[in-house]
Scaffold this motif. Structure first.
Motif, mmCIF file in Angstrom:
data_model
loop_
_atom_site.group_PDB
_atom_site.id
_atom_site.type_symbol
_atom_site.label_atom_id
_atom_site.label_comp_id
_atom_site.label_asym_id
_atom_site.label_seq_id
_atom_site.Cartn_x
_atom_site.Cartn_y
_atom_site.Cartn_z
ATOM 1 N N UNK A 170 0.842 -1.199 0.000
ATOM 2 C CA UNK A 170 0.000 0.000 0.000
ATOM 3 C C UNK A 170 0.878 1.251 0.000
ATOM 4 N N UNK A 171 1.909 1.239 0.816
ATOM 5 C CA UNK A 171 2.773 2.425 0.941
ATOM 6 C C UNK A 171 3.471 2.732 -0.376
ATOM 7 N N UNK A 172 3.674 1.684 -1.196
ATOM 8 C CA UNK A 172 4.314 1.919 -2.485
ATOM 9 C C UNK A 172 3.330 2.436 -3.521
ATOM 10 N N UNK A 173 2.046 2.484 -3.137
ATOM 11 C CA UNK A 173 1.043 3.023 -4.046
ATOM 12 C C UNK A 173 0.364 1.973 -4.897
ATOM 13 N N UNK A 174 0.521 0.708 -4.524
ATOM 14 C CA UNK A 174 -0.144 -0.359 -5.274
ATOM 15 C C UNK A 174 -1.653 -0.298 -5.052
ATOM 16 N N UNK A 175 -2.410 -0.651 -6.065
ATOM 17 C CA UNK A 175 -3.852 -0.791 -5.901
ATOM 18 C C UNK A 175 -4.146 -2.164 -5.305
ATOM 19 N N UNK A 188 -0.171 4.533 4.310
ATOM 20 C CA UNK A 188 1.099 4.872 3.659
ATOM 21 C C UNK A 188 1.862 5.904 4.490
ATOM 22 N N UNK A 189 1.162 6.930 4.957
ATOM 23 C CA UNK A 189 1.820 7.962 5.752
ATOM 24 C C UNK A 189 2.433 7.349 7.005
ATOM 25 N N UNK A 239 6.330 12.196 0.743
ATOM 26 C CA UNK A 239 7.169 11.764 1.869
ATOM 27 C C UNK A 239 8.606 11.618 1.427
ATOM 28 N N UNK A 263 -4.257 5.957 2.380
ATOM 29 C CA UNK A 263 -3.203 6.967 2.327
ATOM 30 C C UNK A 263 -2.595 7.158 3.711
ATOM 31 N N UNK A 288 -2.168 7.571 -3.372
ATOM 32 C CA UNK A 288 -1.182 7.026 -2.442
ATOM 33 C C UNK A 288 0.228 7.293 -2.960
ATOM 34 N N UNK A 289 0.386 7.200 -4.272
ATOM 35 C CA UNK A 289 1.699 7.494 -4.842
ATOM 36 C C UNK A 289 2.016 8.977 -4.731
ATOM 37 N N UNK A 333 -1.148 13.903 1.285
ATOM 38 C CA UNK A 333 -0.099 13.156 1.977
ATOM 39 C C UNK A 333 -0.463 12.917 3.441
ATOM 40 N N UNK A 393 5.580 5.480 6.089
ATOM 41 C CA UNK A 393 6.719 6.353 5.809
ATOM 42 C C UNK A 393 7.265 6.951 7.091
ATOM 43 N N UNK A 401 -2.121 7.117 -8.672
ATOM 44 C CA UNK A 401 -3.161 7.240 -7.645
ATOM 45 C C UNK A 401 -2.656 8.111 -6.489
#
Lengths: 215, 215
Positions: free
Chosen positions: A163-168, A203-204, B207, A200, B200-201, B164, A207, B198
């Motif tokens: 998820x953090x890498x932005x994958x769906x 992801x935050x 970040x 998101x 998330x990216x 973010x 990070x 998306x």
DNA sequence: CGGACGGTGCGGGTTTTCCCGTACGCCACT
DNA sequence: AGTGGCGTACGGGAAAACCCGCACCGTCCG
């Protein structure tokens, strides 16, 4: 091989003091002095000394701007700049270091550190004043955090990283060989455990807690 | 007030060398030596020296573990630990510093730096070897990046920061006093400009490039 | 043994995001 | 005055994410 140094400080007494301290070192030679930022940039570009010692507070152009001009991102042949200051304010530190400085010294640092900072800069390394370093380290260490309120399962950690890498969700399902619905379930569970409301924020969190590596 | 120091290294010659260097300083006194990690922890807890100098490579318990035990997150009255090593491997550095160390020295550092590191640690500050500092700074500086392929407008930067932080489009609309549709448009534009697919990216990009501050 | 528990896996309805097209004001250009 | 670019703003349909409930299968424990 002696190290050539440019001094930039608007106060004559400070320049004299630093010159005396540095000339005391057999391997260091002060080749120029500048009384403001504009002169510092001009002299540095012309003489290309091994190391530039620049004060933060200077007329016309402050030390941070000088640093950016001589060593900032986008500069063709960057010089080694060590920033010197009386006050270790955060804005100075980050401005200087992100501007390309390879050293940050407080004026209350001993003469030994001044010389060491010059040698380090000349060798392609960087020396930062201990009190400043301390604050930088505090930013590096997330105090204690790193784990969520409720622990995540191994599968959930994998999903967090994805998820953090932005994958769906669909991409995650393909990567982990599970169905789309399962991924949704995991994401839901993660949100509950971390106490966040959407991916998101997952992801935050990742990070902030360095679950994903900084590039 | 002299600074009391505990030395921990499995090699007798290294301990002798460091002891000689330190005893040469009038304000530093070596009060104990340990030959492995377990002994180091035991001695440190009993004697509570001002500063502990521990080698990374040690039998039974390595220096990183010792650091965590004496200064790690969750320790009641943490001690000041300076980690010493011959090899400046990334894993050592981050392990040590995130484990609570307030110093990281390479053995090829001069005697001046060793003494300064001890003094800094004792004063509540931290000194890190110049070559290591350099690598830490590289992580602090995004090399040159920080701006996207195509520049973002001021409004778009605001939206990036909000995204973010994990805000939904509706929340962003409320914060910026614009309609939901407008937020959507901005997010779309940002995705195009950053070349991501998306939100998330977008967050990950923010970040990575330190658009949002690390807590 | 039965039964609670947690990890993992799955499906369907609602909400949010994503991706188009469109429009208006502003400024520079010629 | 025309015109093209840019920032900002809005709307609607397709896609994805979100949030339920449910089921299987190990382990641990009374």
């Amino acid at each position: 091989m002696t190290i050539s140094v440019l001094l930039a400080d608007d106060q004559a007494m400070v320049r004299s003091g630093m010159r005396l301290l540095l000339e005391d070192q057999p391997d260091i030679r002060v080749v120029a002095e500048a009384v403001d930022g504009v002169e510092a940039v001009a002299l540095a570009r012309r003489l290309r000394p091994d190391v530039c010692l620049v004060d933060v507070r200077m007329p016309r152009l402050d030390g941070i701007e000088v640093t950016r001009a001589l060593a900032g991102p986008g500069v063709a042949r960057p010089l080694r700049v060590v920033v010197v200051t009386t006050f270790d304010l955060d804005e100075y530190v980050y401005g200087a270091l992100r501007g390309g400085a390879v050293g940050f010294l407080l004026k209350d640092a001993g003469p030994a550190l001044l010389a060491e900072a010059v040698r380090a800069a000349s060798a392609g390394d960087a020396l930062v004043s201990p009190s400043v370093t301390m604050r930088l380290l505090r930013h590096l260490t997330p105090a204690s955090a790193a784990q969520p309120a409720r622990p995540l399962s191994e599968r959930e950690w994998e999903v967090v990283r994805a998820v953090a890498k932005g994958r769906t969700n669909a991409e995650i399902a393909a990567e982990l060989f599970i169905s789309l619905s399962t991924v949704k379930g995991h994401v839901s569970g993660i949100q509950t455990k971390l106490g966040v409301r959407n991916r998101v924020q997952i992801a935050a969190w990742a990070w902030e807690n360095r679950v994903v590596t900084q590039s």
